[in-house]
Design an enzyme around this catalytic site. Structure first.
Site, PDB file in Angstrom:
ATOM      1  N   LEU A   1       0.880  -1.134  -0.158  1.00 37.42           N
ATOM      2  CA  LEU A   1       0.175  -0.207  -0.263  1.00 37.42           C
ATOM      3  C   LEU A   1       1.101   0.995  -0.122  1.00 37.42           C
ATOM      4  CD1 LEU A   1      -2.427   1.757   0.365  1.00 37.42           C
ATOM      5  CD2 LEU A   1      -2.603   1.279   2.544  1.00 37.42           C
ATOM      6  N   ILE A   2       0.816   2.311  -1.704  1.00 39.89           N
ATOM      7  CA  ILE A   2       1.666   3.254  -1.287  1.00 39.89           C
ATOM      8  C   ILE A   2       0.631   4.479  -0.826  1.00 39.89           C
ATOM      9  CG2 ILE A   2       2.730   4.897  -2.911  1.00 39.89           C
ATOM     10  CD1 ILE A   2       3.336   2.063  -4.124  1.00 39.89           C
TER      11      ILE A   2
ATOM     12  N   SER B   1      -0.336   8.184  -6.429  1.00 36.76           N
ATOM     13  CA  SER B   1      -1.032   8.631  -8.210  1.00 36.76           C
ATOM     14  C   SER B   1      -0.386   9.859  -9.095  1.00 36.76           C
ATOM     15  CB  SER B   1      -2.721   9.572  -7.956  1.00 36.76           C
ATOM     16  OG  SER B   1      -2.523  10.802  -7.054  1.00 36.76           O
ATOM     17  N   SER B   2       1.167   9.620  -7.908  1.00 36.90           N
ATOM     18  CA  SER B   2       1.887  11.095  -9.104  1.00 36.90           C
ATOM     19  C   SER B   2       3.621  10.796  -8.180  1.00 36.90           C
ATOM     20  CB  SER B   2       1.565  12.076  -9.340  1.00 36.90           C
ATOM     21  OG  SER B   2       0.891  13.177  -8.078  1.00 36.90           O
TER      22      SER B   2
ATOM     23  N   SER C   1      13.008  12.925   3.701  1.00 36.46           N
ATOM     24  CA  SER C   1      13.254  13.935   3.004  1.00 36.46           C
ATOM     25  C   SER C   1      15.075  14.000   4.157  1.00 36.46           C
ATOM     26  CB  SER C   1      13.031  15.017   3.068  1.00 36.46           C
ATOM     27  OG  SER C   1      13.668  15.877   2.164  1.00 36.46           O
TER      28      SER C   1
ATOM     29  N   TYR D   1       9.181  22.109   7.017  1.00 33.53           N
ATOM     30  CA  TYR D   1       8.667  21.309   6.156  1.00 33.53           C
ATOM     31  C   TYR D   1      10.327  19.844   6.791  1.00 33.53           C
ATOM     32  CZ  TYR D   1      10.006  17.338   1.579  1.00 33.53           C
ATOM     33  OH  TYR D   1       9.363  16.912   0.731  1.00 33.53           O
TER      34      TYR D   1
END
Length: 269
Positions: free
Chosen positions: A7-8, A12-13, A131, A144
């Site tokens: 499951l990700i 969708s992009s 990140s 962020y």
């Protein structure tokens, strides 16, 4: 033998889609999520479920659907995330809360939803996509960086809590990759007359250049496969350019003020 079920979130992009497509070619059963399913009516690379990682009821529904259909859930990839830039002083606090809700609270909600199944089946893997920016406080990207840094620390703690159930947790930190994150990022406006006007504007241009000139997301997908295939996945994985990964070595090796000076020089501040 049944293929592993993956499951990700945010599938969708961008990086999520790249991971899904790559794993599908390797025989995995892949599910992705998107907040607006009607925007992807022609998507047929793998099954997409409508889900918002900030909505617990939607999460439970999506996870239950997969378990009912497949009888298991082997891998969760917490990929969904949003960006934010701006001077901390001038960034609206509701936008700060929104980013934390997606980038940090979202993976927490997802993890809580899948752990009961993974503990029951005595097997599972959760990969938190953070990140390289989460390892350092970057000017005008501090919020962020904070969301991703917090998720990295959560990964470290969670690994120790679930180790007795054969559930593995890893942190995968990409550098700059070619995705659509810049278009979906919240930008605090560059305000005329602001004390940050000149430095924020130039830094913002540099940030956007980094995204447009980034690496191919397939490199992240290959690292995901490496983690899935590892018998004992590591705590932290990094993927990016040599200089991006080398910057993390420098952060450990150099005195704080020297490293800060390198960042100031890089951003021309």
């Amino acid at each position: 033998m049944n293929s592993k079920v993956v499951l990700i979130t945010g599938g969708s992009s961008g990086i999520g889609k790249s991971i899904g497509l790559f794993l599908k070619t390797k025989g995995f059963t892949v599910y992705g999520t998107t907040r607006k399913l009607n925007k992807h009516s022609s998507f047929n690379s793998f099954e997409l479920l409508e889900m918002d990682v900030t909505k617990v009821d939607m999460i439970q529904k999506a996870v239950s659907h997969i378990i009912t259909k497949e009888g298991k859930l082997d891998v969760l990839i917490n990929n969904a995330g949003i960006g934010i830039t701006g001077p901390i002083e001038e960034t609206p606090h509701d936008e700060i809360l929104k980013v934390f809700d997606t980038n940090f609270n979202g993976p927490v909600h997802m993890t809580k939803a899948v752990l009961p199944q993974m503990r029951e089946q005595q097997n599972g893997l959760i990969i938190n996509i953070t990140s390289i920016a989460g390892y350092m406080g970057l000017p005008y990207r501090g919020v962020y960086s904070a969301t991703k840094g917090a998720l990295g620390l959560l990964t470290e703690a969670l690994r120790m809590e679930v180790k007795d159930y054969n559930v593995h947790i890893s942190n995968l930190a990409p550098g700059d990759f070619v995705t659509n994150i810049a278009s979906g990022r919240y930008h605090s406006p560059v305000l005329n007359g602001s004390p940050y006007e000149t430095s924020y504007k130039s830094t913002l241009e540099l940030i956007n250049e980094g995204v447009h000139d980034g690496e191919d997301p397939i490199l992240v997908a290959r690292t995901v496969l490496k983690i899935i295939n590892a018998k004992k996945p590591k705590v932290h994985y990094k993927v990016g350019t040599f200089m991006q990964k080398f910057s993390l070595f420098l952060k450990k090796a150099l005195p704080d003020k020297v490293y800060e000076k390198l960042l100031l020089n890089h951003y021309k501040l």
